[in-house]
Motif scaffolding. Structure first.
Motif, PDB file in Angstrom:
ATOM      1  N   CYS A 248       0.990  -1.263   0.076  1.00 42.88           N
ATOM      2  CA  CYS A 248       0.225  -0.137   0.023  1.00 42.88           C
ATOM      3  C   CYS A 248       0.961   1.749   0.158  1.00 42.88           C
ATOM      4  O   CYS A 248       0.193   2.427  -1.360  1.00 42.88           O
ATOM      5  N   TYR A 249       1.875   1.404   0.765  1.00 39.71           N
ATOM      6  CA  TYR A 249       2.893   2.543   0.657  1.00 39.71           C
ATOM      7  C   TYR A 249       3.602   2.496  -0.267  1.00 39.71           C
ATOM      8  O   TYR A 249       3.538   4.043  -1.016  1.00 39.71           O
ATOM      9  N   ALA A 250       3.904   1.246  -1.410  1.00 36.07           N
ATOM     10  CA  ALA A 250       4.289   1.552  -2.064  1.00 36.07           C
ATOM     11  C   ALA A 250       3.612   2.519  -3.202  1.00 36.07           C
ATOM     12  O   ALA A 250       3.942   2.920  -4.750  1.00 36.07           O
ATOM     13  N   LEU A 251       1.963   1.411  -3.612  1.00 37.24           N
ATOM     14  CA  LEU A 251       1.462   2.293  -4.462  1.00 37.24           C
ATOM     15  C   LEU A 251       1.243   3.183  -4.170  1.00 37.24           C
ATOM     16  O   LEU A 251       0.964   3.895  -4.989  1.00 37.24           O
TER      17      LEU A 251
ATOM     18  N   GLY B  24       1.505   6.490  -6.303  1.00 41.49           N
ATOM     19  CA  GLY B  24       0.517   7.720  -7.267  1.00 41.49           C
ATOM     20  C   GLY B  24       0.604   8.938  -6.620  1.00 41.49           C
ATOM     21  O   GLY B  24       0.125   9.423  -8.087  1.00 41.49           O
ATOM     22  N   TYR B  25       1.375   9.293  -6.158  1.00 42.42           N
ATOM     23  CA  TYR B  25       1.558  10.813  -5.733  1.00 42.42           C
ATOM     24  C   TYR B  25       3.154  10.635  -6.751  1.00 42.42           C
ATOM     25  O   TYR B  25       2.831  12.098  -6.998  1.00 42.42           O
ATOM     26  N   ARG B  26       3.854  10.211  -7.240  1.00 44.51           N
ATOM     27  CA  ARG B  26       4.562  10.522  -8.109  1.00 44.51           C
ATOM     28  C   ARG B  26       4.085  10.880  -9.557  1.00 44.51           C
ATOM     29  O   ARG B  26       4.423  11.610 -10.296  1.00 44.51           O
ATOM     30  N   VAL B  27       3.368  10.241  -9.895  1.00 46.24           N
ATOM     31  CA  VAL B  27       2.592  10.135 -11.111  1.00 46.24           C
ATOM     32  C   VAL B  27       1.627  11.485 -10.949  1.00 46.24           C
ATOM     33  O   VAL B  27       1.464  12.548 -11.778  1.00 46.24           O
ATOM     34  N   ALA B  28       1.572  12.042 -10.150  1.00 47.75           N
ATOM     35  CA  ALA B  28      -0.116  12.676  -9.901  1.00 47.75           C
ATOM     36  C   ALA B  28       1.126  14.631 -10.420  1.00 47.75           C
ATOM     37  O   ALA B  28       0.560  15.264 -10.585  1.00 47.75           O
TER      38      ALA B  28
END
Length: 92
Positions: free
Chosen positions: A51-54, A58-62
Motif C-alpha cells: 500500500c505504501y509503494a502504491l 500514485g503521488y509521484r505520477v500525480a
C-alpha cells in the motif's frame, strides 16, 4: 554493503525474531492474544508495504512535472532525423 544486502539482512533479522517468538524457541510463553496477532504479522507487513509503494507511485505520477521545452526540442530533433533519413533513402 549494498542496499539490497541491507534489506536482506534486515528481513532476515526480523524473520528470525518472528520465527523465534512464534515457534517458542526462546522459551517465552506468550498469551494467546499475542500469538494470534503474531502469526499473520508478516502478511500484514507485506500488505502495508504494498500500500505504501502504491501510494508513493500514485503521488509521484500525480505530481509529475511536464517539460514543455524539452518536448519541443525532442520533437524538432525527431523531425530533423526523419528528414535526414528520408534524404538517405529510408521510407517511413
Amino acid at each position: 554493503m549494498t542496499k539490497l544486502a541491507q534489506w536482506l539482512w534486515g528481513l532476515a533479522l526480523l524473520g528470525s525474531a518472528w520465527a523465534a517468538l512464534t515457534l517458542g524457541a526462546l522459551g517465552l510463553e506468550l498469551p494467546l492474544s499475542c500469538r494470534e496477532v503474531l502469526w499473520p504479522l508478516p502478511a500484514y507487513l507485506l500488505v502495508s508495504a504494498g500500500c505504501y509503494a502504491l501510494g508513493t507511485v500514485g503521488y509521484r505520477v500525480a505530481t509529475f512535472h511536464d517539460c514543455e521545452d524539452a518536448a519541443r526540442e525532442l520533437q524538432s530533433q525527431i523531425q530533423e532525423a526523419r528528414a535526414d533519413l528520408t534524404r538517405r533513402g529510408l521510407r517511413f
